[in-house]
Design a protein around this motif. Structure first.
Motif, mmCIF file in Angstrom:
data_model
loop_
_atom_site.group_PDB
_atom_site.id
_atom_site.type_symbol
_atom_site.label_atom_id
_atom_site.label_comp_id
_atom_site.label_asym_id
_atom_site.label_seq_id
_atom_site.Cartn_x
_atom_site.Cartn_y
_atom_site.Cartn_z
ATOM 1 N N ASP A 71 2.688 8.982 3.055
ATOM 2 C CA ASP A 71 1.844 8.095 3.866
ATOM 3 C C ASP A 71 1.257 7.020 2.972
ATOM 4 N N ILE A 73 -0.862 4.352 4.108
ATOM 5 C CA ILE A 73 -1.905 3.558 4.763
ATOM 6 C C ILE A 73 -3.084 3.382 3.809
ATOM 7 N N TYR A 74 -3.606 2.185 3.790
ATOM 8 C CA TYR A 74 -4.730 1.831 2.934
ATOM 9 C C TYR A 74 -6.006 2.393 3.540
ATOM 10 N N TYR A 75 -6.767 3.124 2.741
ATOM 11 C CA TYR A 75 -7.942 3.849 3.247
ATOM 12 C C TYR A 75 -9.125 2.947 3.584
ATOM 13 N N CYS A 77 -9.247 -0.186 4.819
ATOM 14 C CA CYS A 77 -9.174 -0.944 6.070
ATOM 15 C C CYS A 77 -8.299 -0.265 7.120
ATOM 16 N N GLY A 78 -7.348 0.553 6.688
ATOM 17 C CA GLY A 78 -6.486 1.269 7.617
ATOM 18 C C GLY A 78 -5.529 0.379 8.381
ATOM 19 N N GLU A 82 -0.835 0.156 1.716
ATOM 20 C CA GLU A 82 -1.541 -0.255 0.513
ATOM 21 C C GLU A 82 -0.550 -0.780 -0.519
ATOM 22 N N CYS A 91 -6.872 -7.791 1.744
ATOM 23 C CA CYS A 91 -7.592 -6.915 2.668
ATOM 24 C C CYS A 91 -8.949 -7.517 3.032
ATOM 25 N N LYS A 150 -10.651 7.561 -0.574
ATOM 26 C CA LYS A 150 -9.487 8.449 -0.443
ATOM 27 C C LYS A 150 -9.879 9.904 -0.684
#
Length: 195
Positions: A71, A73-75, A77-78, A82, A91, A150
């Motif tokens: 996975d 996904i950037y924590y 901004c979601g 990333e 971001c 994270k």
């Protein structure tokens, strides 16, 4: 020993520098070197800035490529996967942090702040070094906020990130032998408040 004989170091004199340069081979000079090895930056900020310049930060996209995670996904901004470019100033979170830092410093840039500050022609070398140290600190603090988010699922406010950068810069200036205390630049940064 082909290197020793081929370069006839015995005839012209042995030099550690010449051997080191021979071992390195031809290296391309990087433009971000003054940013990374700024004496006013903290060593941990320098190290992350070096990784940033080499595009070697262990972001989610690189970890996926290595097969460590699935996975990406950037924590903070979601919104997206990333990547280093997204993490550092594509971001909305990091853009907000950069905007607050610009407001605090009273120095404004567009686009990539690292390459902007390298090319920036400032009358005061001290002021330029402070701005470079602040941007380097910002990279580190965004990275730190990302890691805490994270690990703990707690997001640090952008204002708190900038307060951390401010504290690091002020602490470093107090302990720096490079900067003269009567320099007007020191007063400029010491008196600034985040509003």
């Amino acid at each position: 020993m082909p290197g020793f004989a081929a370069h006839s170091w015995s005839a012209c004199g042995y030099s550690v520098q010449k051997v080191y340069e021979w071992l390195l081979g031809s290296q391309q000079r990087v433009t971000w070197q003054p940013f990374v090895w700024n004496r006013l930056s903290l060593p941990k900020h320098n190290f992350l800035a070096w990784l940033f310049g080499k595009k070697r930060c262990l972001t989610q996209d690189r970890l996926i490529k290595f097969g460590v995670i699935t996975d990406g996904i950037y924590y903070l901004c979601g919104a997206q996967q990333e990547t280093q470019a997204h993490l550092f100033f594509d971001c909305c979170y990091s853009q907000r942090c950069a905007h607050l830092l610009q407001h605090w410093l009273g120095v404004y840039w567009q686009g990539d702040c690292v390459y902007w500050v390298i090319k920036w022609r400032c009358k005061s070398l001290c002021k330029k070094m402070i701005v470079m140290a602040a941007i380097s600190g910002l990279l580190y603090c965004i990275w730190e906020a990302r890691n805490k988010c994270k690990a703990n699922m707690v997001m640090k406010r952008p204002e708190a990130v900038i307060e951390h950068v401010q504290a690091a810069i002020r602490w470093r200036l107090q302990r720096s032998d490079f900067v003269q205390q009567k320099d007007s630049t020191i007063a400029w940064i010491r008196d600034k408040r985040l509003s």
